[in-house]
Enzyme design. Sequence first.
Site, PDB file in Angstrom:
ATOM      1  N   GLU A  70      72.918  35.006 -33.286  1.00 34.00           N
ATOM      2  CA  GLU A  70      72.178  34.296 -32.405  1.00 34.00           C
ATOM      3  C   GLU A  70      72.601  32.776 -31.969  1.00 34.00           C
ATOM      4  OE1 GLU A  70      67.950  35.548 -32.245  1.00 34.00           O
ATOM      5  OE2 GLU A  70      67.516  33.193 -32.572  1.00 34.00           O
ATOM      6  N   PRO A 118      71.663  24.798 -25.884  1.00 36.74           N
ATOM      7  CA  PRO A 118      71.834  23.277 -26.160  1.00 36.74           C
ATOM      8  C   PRO A 118      70.892  22.656 -25.212  1.00 36.74           C
ATOM      9  CG  PRO A 118      73.969  24.399 -26.455  1.00 36.74           C
ATOM     10  CD  PRO A 118      73.165  25.436 -25.741  1.00 36.74           C
ATOM     11  N   TYR A 144      51.953  41.143 -22.809  1.00 38.85           N
ATOM     12  CA  TYR A 144      52.652  41.635 -24.146  1.00 38.85           C
ATOM     13  C   TYR A 144      54.103  41.985 -23.856  1.00 38.85           C
ATOM     14  CZ  TYR A 144      47.713  42.270 -25.610  1.00 38.85           C
ATOM     15  OH  TYR A 144      46.474  41.918 -25.772  1.00 38.85           O
TER      16      TYR A 144
END
Length: 600
Positions: free
Chosen positions: A22, A26, A133
């Site tokens: 993962e 930046p 959700y």
Amino acid sequence: MKVSEKLQKHKEVSTKATFSYEYFVPKTTQGVQNLYDRMDRMYESSLPQFIDITWNAGGGVLSQLSTDLVATAQSVLGLETCMHLTCTNMPVSEIDDALQKAYDSGCQNILALRGDPPVDSNEWTPVEGGFRYAKDLVKYIKAKYGDHFDIGVAGYPEGHPEDDTDDSKLIDYLKQKVDAGASFLITQMFYDADIFIAWCKKVRAAGIEIPIIPGIMPITTYAAFLRRAQWCDIHLPQEFLDRLEPIKDDDQQVRDTGTDLLVEMCQKILDSGYVTHLHLYTMNLEKAPLMILDRLGLLSQEEHVNGENSLAMLPWRKSLNPQRRNEEVRPIFWQRRPYSYVARTSQWAVDEFPNGRFGDSSSPAFGDLDLCGSSLIRQSGKKSLELWSTPKTVEDVAQLVVNFLERKVSCLPWSDTALNHEVDVILNDLIDLNKKTIITINSQAQVNGIKSSDPIFGWGPKDGYVYQKQYLEFLLPKSKLPKLHDALNSDAILTYFAVDNAGNLTSNHPDGNKANAVTWGIFPGREVLQPTIVEKISFLAWKEEFFHILKEWRLNFQNHQIKESIDVLNDLIDNYVLVNIVDNDYVSQENKIFALLNNI
């Protein structure tokens, strides 16, 4: 390919555990460029099944950059990519835009998350027109795209840090996400293997059969270790504290001991039988994740991610963008500039290119520098000065190339990627030419029928043979061009193109409009593959890009008022020609190109 399909395919051919990485977005342009290089390098050294790119909580510019990172990883780097997508500050219109960009890039994997609260809020609330959700986001993706995307969801072995709901209720929520269409789950970080294994048992007992992928957070410093554990509200085993606390002020020892602790934890959860794949939260760092994998014995190059030979199917890594997947031919000039090559051809209609070839002179768009963005040098002005200093003479520029050849610098203004070991057989010849101020730009060695399984030159299907013509591209003073032309004018074996900044072309090609294959392979049951070519139209497009790069480099010196460096760039732009030579005799052992240039 979908994550769940990749994991299943690997299990059919190997019992060895797999892994993925993962990365987060930046915050600076230079950071993005450095991350591309790191992603590429980590893939080459370890062959992960996939990578994933986080979505910035709260949306905004960094979130939009997530889709750019995904597109570059898929299209330019050829990495199977999973894109995080959250509900935080995301109305449906922005979700639609992100999904469409992922779809267009060839991405087939989405990690659907509710997301963290925005940075300016203490509690999570749905944005108007958005979802509350993660299960709602999963349902929406399935309804809109059917089975195109493999959808992952989050799992919380130690509960959700914002929710004190009991464990059984959280597993019920997870089941709802799975029933909505999720096909794999990635867990929050943890350090207690026993808690994780007990949670896996409950997940399976609830009828959830999709792959469980544990999220593994490397330990780099003691302070970061405590901070991340507190932030995620996870249990720290006493053994971790006992072994790390006494050495907490020595970061190197903490990383080394932390790696040992994580290796023991990972081996225990792999032995449990609940998982076969590890997902490492790299925090955009390289060393710590690779240390974990190395000590687990998972960095063997003997197997590809799909259980096949680890060699590439072409000399350059294929794009995973659906419009480019059949591409099998590229001009050699962009061998070390895959970013600009893919950018300049990304908008072309695929039916313009015969034989899966994007770099085709039939397109009126060929050579359009606007497709490459505002800058062709992938380093910031400050980084450029750090990497390449301030050359005051042509000899300084040549020495910079020598430093690159000796691997003292990782890139050049015209070369985005580091050298591989193919160059080693002609390395001394290249260094000698640069010491004579013939500045080399790109090259490849002669290869005559090496097995396709060769670890340095090999590519393509097994049991084949690969071939290469020796090729050299370089800058030569205009004053020496007549002598070069006289030496090559009637030579059918050494063919060349030379062009200056103004576009004045000199050549000895009998038909310069035809492509000259400089790399090809012969494989059982297949047509001849010719993936790398030299041709006039492509070379003229590359000329425009190359001299544009020199002008951008000069501009950085102008901004810093470094007159001697400005002058040397002006000299290269005004008084040198860009030349490429192909030795078409790939059988002879004579080093004809270098022998010729040593006498020019």
